[in-house]
Design a protein around this motif. Structure first.
Motif, short mmCIF file in Angstrom:
data_model
loop_
_atom_site.label_atom_id
_atom_site.label_comp_id
_atom_site.label_asym_id
_atom_site.label_seq_id
_atom_site.Cartn_x
_atom_site.Cartn_y
_atom_site.Cartn_z
N GLY A 6 -25.70 18.26 40.74
CA GLY A 6 -24.28 18.20 41.05
C GLY A 6 -23.85 16.86 41.61
N TYR A 7 -24.70 15.86 41.54
CA TYR A 7 -24.38 14.54 42.07
C TYR A 7 -24.91 13.49 41.11
CZ TYR A 7 -24.16 10.39 44.97
OH TYR A 7 -23.89 9.12 45.42
N THR A 8 -24.16 12.42 40.97
CA THR A 8 -24.60 11.30 40.15
C THR A 8 -23.96 10.04 40.69
OG1 THR A 8 -24.87 10.53 37.86
CG2 THR A 8 -22.73 11.48 38.45
N THR A 9 -24.28 8.92 40.12
CA THR A 9 -23.69 7.64 40.54
C THR A 9 -22.92 7.02 39.39
OG1 THR A 9 -25.60 6.31 39.86
CG2 THR A 9 -25.66 7.29 42.08
N VAL A 10 -22.11 6.03 39.72
CA VAL A 10 -21.37 5.30 38.68
C VAL A 10 -22.35 4.70 37.68
CG1 VAL A 10 -19.88 3.32 38.22
CG2 VAL A 10 -19.41 4.82 40.18
N GLY A 11 -23.42 4.09 38.21
CA GLY A 11 -24.41 3.46 37.34
C GLY A 11 -25.09 4.44 36.41
N GLY A 111 -3.79 9.84 38.56
CA GLY A 111 -3.99 10.16 37.16
C GLY A 111 -5.42 9.92 36.72
N LEU A 112 -6.01 8.83 37.18
CA LEU A 112 -7.40 8.52 36.84
C LEU A 112 -8.34 9.54 37.47
CD1 LEU A 112 -9.19 6.44 35.38
CD2 LEU A 112 -9.35 5.19 37.54
N TYR A 113 -8.02 9.96 38.69
CA TYR A 113 -8.84 10.95 39.39
C TYR A 113 -8.83 12.29 38.65
CZ TYR A 113 -10.55 13.95 43.18
OH TYR A 113 -11.26 14.86 43.93
N ALA A 147 -17.07 13.32 42.61
CA ALA A 147 -15.71 13.08 42.10
C ALA A 147 -15.37 11.61 42.02
CB ALA A 147 -14.69 13.82 42.98
N TRP A 148 -15.64 10.88 43.11
CA TRP A 148 -15.26 9.46 43.12
C TRP A 148 -16.21 8.62 42.28
CZ3 TRP A 148 -10.56 8.44 44.14
CH2 TRP A 148 -9.85 9.26 45.04
N GLN A 149 -17.43 9.07 42.11
CA GLN A 149 -18.35 8.36 41.23
C GLN A 149 -17.89 8.47 39.77
OE1 GLN A 149 -19.22 10.35 43.67
NE2 GLN A 149 -20.59 9.22 45.02
N VAL A 150 -17.48 9.67 39.38
CA VAL A 150 -16.95 9.85 38.02
C VAL A 150 -15.67 9.06 37.85
CG1 VAL A 150 -16.15 11.52 36.31
CG2 VAL A 150 -18.01 12.15 37.87
N THR A 151 -14.81 9.05 38.88
CA THR A 151 -13.57 8.28 38.82
C THR A 151 -13.87 6.79 38.69
OG1 THR A 151 -12.47 9.93 40.22
CG2 THR A 151 -11.40 7.78 40.02
N VAL A 209 -20.64 12.36 31.01
CA VAL A 209 -20.42 13.06 32.27
C VAL A 209 -21.05 14.45 32.21
CG1 VAL A 209 -18.67 14.01 33.84
CG2 VAL A 209 -18.31 11.78 32.77
N TYR A 210 -20.91 15.11 31.08
CA TYR A 210 -21.52 16.43 30.91
C TYR A 210 -23.05 16.34 30.97
CZ TYR A 210 -22.58 21.02 28.96
OH TYR A 210 -23.07 22.29 28.77
N ALA A 211 -23.60 15.29 30.40
CA ALA A 211 -25.05 15.11 30.44
C ALA A 211 -25.54 14.92 31.87
CB ALA A 211 -25.45 13.91 29.58
N CYS A 212 -24.73 14.27 32.70
CA CYS A 212 -25.12 14.02 34.09
C CYS A 212 -24.87 15.21 34.99
CB CYS A 212 -24.36 12.81 34.63
SG CYS A 212 -24.84 11.22 33.92
#
Length: 225
Positions: A6-11, A111-113, A147-151, A209-212
């Protein structure tokens, strides 16, 4: 395979995105090229206004099957999902767009969020057979811890798309040296190629995003409960 944390990073999201693009470059070019050529032919035959609806419908179905193919290739399709859910996918795209536009009217960041939080709704419909509201709710829930990493990842992708638009403008300016007919053809073709590229890249971003995060557990209470 998707993460269960349930967690990932921008990278990690961007790395997953570029890896998916690299592994599926051939079908990306095929789908994008088909959308671009179809859009150019329709624009030249019917004018931009007359072709918009037909191109939107065609792009929806092409994107659906393209996303389905990528999800299958990446091993992300849930077992037992054999039928297609066009209505749910359309509903998720439509409602998601309304939410994103509403956020953009207020400010760009909301909107981006919203776009980031609902980014994998289409993948959830296709890969898991969820309904429109289930997909939107699950997308919101499963991105909650990142949330903010995906954003942030969506922001980086958005910058890339802005660069693509700038390139389109540059090519359009260079094409002004020809006849009006030539300029019209070049401008139409370039614009449709850019639009097709953006459609393909955003579709792949949703898959990334779905893969992560897609297999994270959660419920619908965060949004629809």
């Amino acid at each position: 395979m998707a993460s269960t944390a349930g967690y990932t990073t921008v990278g990690q999201i961007l790395s997953q995105w570029t890896a998916i693009v690299g592994r599926n470059m051939g079908v990306c070019l095929l789908a994008g090229g088909f959308i671009a050529i179809l859009g150019t032919v329709l624009d030249l035959a019917m004018g931009e206004g007359g072709s918009s609806l037909l191109l939107s419908i065609a792009t929806f179905f092409i994107s659906y099957h393209f996303s389905e193919h990528i999800l299958q290739q990446e091993g992300l399709m849930a077992r037992g999902v054999s039928s297609r859910h066009y209505a749910s996918a359309f509903g998720a795209a439509f409602l998601g767009t309304l939410g994103i536009v509403a956020g953009l009217i207020v400010l760009v960041l909301p909107g981006l969020y919203v776009a980031a939080r609902w980014s994998m709704s289409s993948s959830l419909v296709i890969a898991e057979g969820l309904t429109t509201t289930q997909a939107l709710g699950q997308s919101w829930q499963r991105t909650a811890q990142a949330a903010w990493q995906v954003t942030g990842a969506a922001f980086v992708v958005g910058l890339g798309m802005l660069a693509l638009f700038a390139l389109v403008g540059l090519v359009g300016g260079l094409s002004e040296t020809g006849t009006s007919e030539q300029m019209g053809l070049v401008g139409t073709a370039v614009a449709n190629a850019a639009g097709a590229g953006i459609q393909i890249m955003t579709t792949l971003f949703a898959v990334a995003v779905y893969a992560c995060l897609g297999q994270s557990t959660g419920n619908l209470d965060d949004v629809f409960g």
